[in-house]
Design a protein around this motif. Sequence first.
Motif, mmCIF file in Angstrom:
data_model
loop_
_atom_site.group_PDB
_atom_site.id
_atom_site.type_symbol
_atom_site.label_atom_id
_atom_site.label_comp_id
_atom_site.label_asym_id
_atom_site.label_seq_id
_atom_site.Cartn_x
_atom_site.Cartn_y
_atom_site.Cartn_z
ATOM 1 N N ASP A 11 0.857 -1.185 0.000
ATOM 2 C CA ASP A 11 0.000 0.000 0.000
ATOM 3 C C ASP A 11 0.895 1.237 0.000
ATOM 4 O O ASP A 11 1.701 1.427 0.921
ATOM 5 C CB ASP A 11 -0.906 0.023 1.236
ATOM 6 C CG ASP A 11 -2.010 -1.016 1.150
ATOM 7 O OD1 ASP A 11 -2.548 -1.207 0.046
ATOM 8 O OD2 ASP A 11 -2.307 -1.654 2.179
ATOM 9 N N PHE B 74 0.020 7.807 1.291
ATOM 10 C CA PHE B 74 -0.612 8.998 0.724
ATOM 11 C C PHE B 74 -1.432 8.674 -0.528
ATOM 12 O O PHE B 74 -2.580 9.082 -0.644
ATOM 13 C CB PHE B 74 0.434 10.084 0.392
ATOM 14 C CG PHE B 74 1.286 10.476 1.568
ATOM 15 C CD1 PHE B 74 0.722 11.176 2.636
ATOM 16 C CD2 PHE B 74 2.627 10.141 1.626
ATOM 17 C CE1 PHE B 74 1.482 11.542 3.730
ATOM 18 C CE2 PHE B 74 3.404 10.498 2.716
ATOM 19 C CZ PHE B 74 2.832 11.204 3.774
ATOM 20 N N LYS C 231 -2.605 5.823 -1.474
ATOM 21 C CA LYS C 231 -3.701 4.892 -1.178
ATOM 22 C C LYS C 231 -4.947 5.613 -0.666
ATOM 23 O O LYS C 231 -6.060 5.073 -0.728
ATOM 24 C CB LYS C 231 -3.241 3.852 -0.162
ATOM 25 C CG LYS C 231 -2.963 4.416 1.218
ATOM 26 C CD LYS C 231 -2.554 3.324 2.195
ATOM 27 C CE LYS C 231 -2.323 3.914 3.599
ATOM 28 N NZ LYS C 231 -1.926 2.873 4.567
ATOM 29 N N ASP C 232 -4.765 6.837 -0.147
ATOM 30 C CA ASP C 232 -5.899 7.589 0.397
ATOM 31 C C ASP C 232 -6.577 8.474 -0.643
ATOM 32 O O ASP C 232 -7.603 9.091 -0.351
ATOM 33 C CB ASP C 232 -5.422 8.458 1.566
ATOM 34 C CG ASP C 232 -4.855 7.619 2.711
ATOM 35 O OD1 ASP C 232 -5.413 6.530 2.972
ATOM 36 O OD2 ASP C 232 -3.857 8.037 3.323
ATOM 37 N N GLY D 226 -6.060 5.900 -5.763
ATOM 38 C CA GLY D 226 -5.534 5.014 -4.740
ATOM 39 C C GLY D 226 -6.043 3.590 -4.902
ATOM 40 O O GLY D 226 -5.292 2.624 -4.710
ATOM 41 N N SER E 246 -2.643 1.544 -5.778
ATOM 42 C CA SER E 246 -2.111 0.970 -4.543
ATOM 43 C C SER E 246 -2.591 -0.463 -4.338
ATOM 44 O O SER E 246 -3.611 -0.881 -4.889
ATOM 45 C CB SER E 246 -2.531 1.839 -3.351
ATOM 46 O OG SER E 246 -1.936 1.386 -2.164
#
Length: 307
Positions: free
Chosen positions: A131, A134, A136-137, A142, A146
């Motif tokens: 993951d 940053f 991934k969000d 993301g 990710s």
Amino acid sequence: MQHLLDVSLFNTMIRMVAPILLAALGGAICSRVGLFNVGLEGFVLVGAFSAIVGNHLVGNAYIAVLIAVAVTVLFSLIFAYISIHLQANVIIVGISFNFLALGLTAFCLKAIFHVKGAFYDKNMVGLPKWDIPFIKDIPVIGGIVSGHSPLIYLAFVLVLVLQYFLFKSVLGFRLLAVGENPVAAKSIGIKVNGMQYLAVLICGVLCGLAGAQLSLGQVTMFTEGMTAGRGFIALVATMLGQANPLGVMASSLLFGLMDALSIRLQGFSLPTHFTQMLPYVVTLLAMLFFRKSSYMADAQKANGSSR
């Protein structure tokens, strides 16, 4: 349509494209030195089996990847010796190595694991999923980028590395010179056979990574013939991308999308046989668009002129 084209579809596309992309990059390097390597399917299959054997023996996925690369490089070295040193027809050698890999992995599966068809160990741990902080969000991006195995990220990094290597480095220019005109390259002191050996060995490394991703990244098991034509699709991606790393990446993404789409369509109550043939239909259509290009003929001509 919104249930068909969503974040998970493109996430699957990235995951499915990695073995094709890595093998296609290997095929591109071979094409650049005048070797049309149709043995990519066999190379990837050997890498996939070697990765499972390595993981079973040492219990570490990363070391298993290195074992897969080493075994595939050895396999590719035999291919290079027969094709370059013994001057056998590279197309025939490639086809032969595909059959050799298919039979050899089936035999070793029975000899090492005492099973037939497939090997699975519930205690075996495959490659981890990373993951990215940053990223991934970030919504949508993301979910697509990710959560993949390290080899998937490595595949896209290698596209940029090989693009720089081929068109910005001295060694890359020498490889290109061998493919463009081996006689002229030899006349200025470039070792044509040495460059071709190097290209095949690089191809072996990339196909070993592709096989490891297939058996340890996507699933943690090995089945006979688990490449399922991905090596041949990679070969088409090489030709469609004109053996340019960026072009190869674009064509590989197309085939990865079709592979992911075929999986998604199975959830819409469509016949499995129809959905499974979608990537191969797209491959045939791509070949029709490629039929007027002369790059493959140029590579074969260059290969013949170096003999």
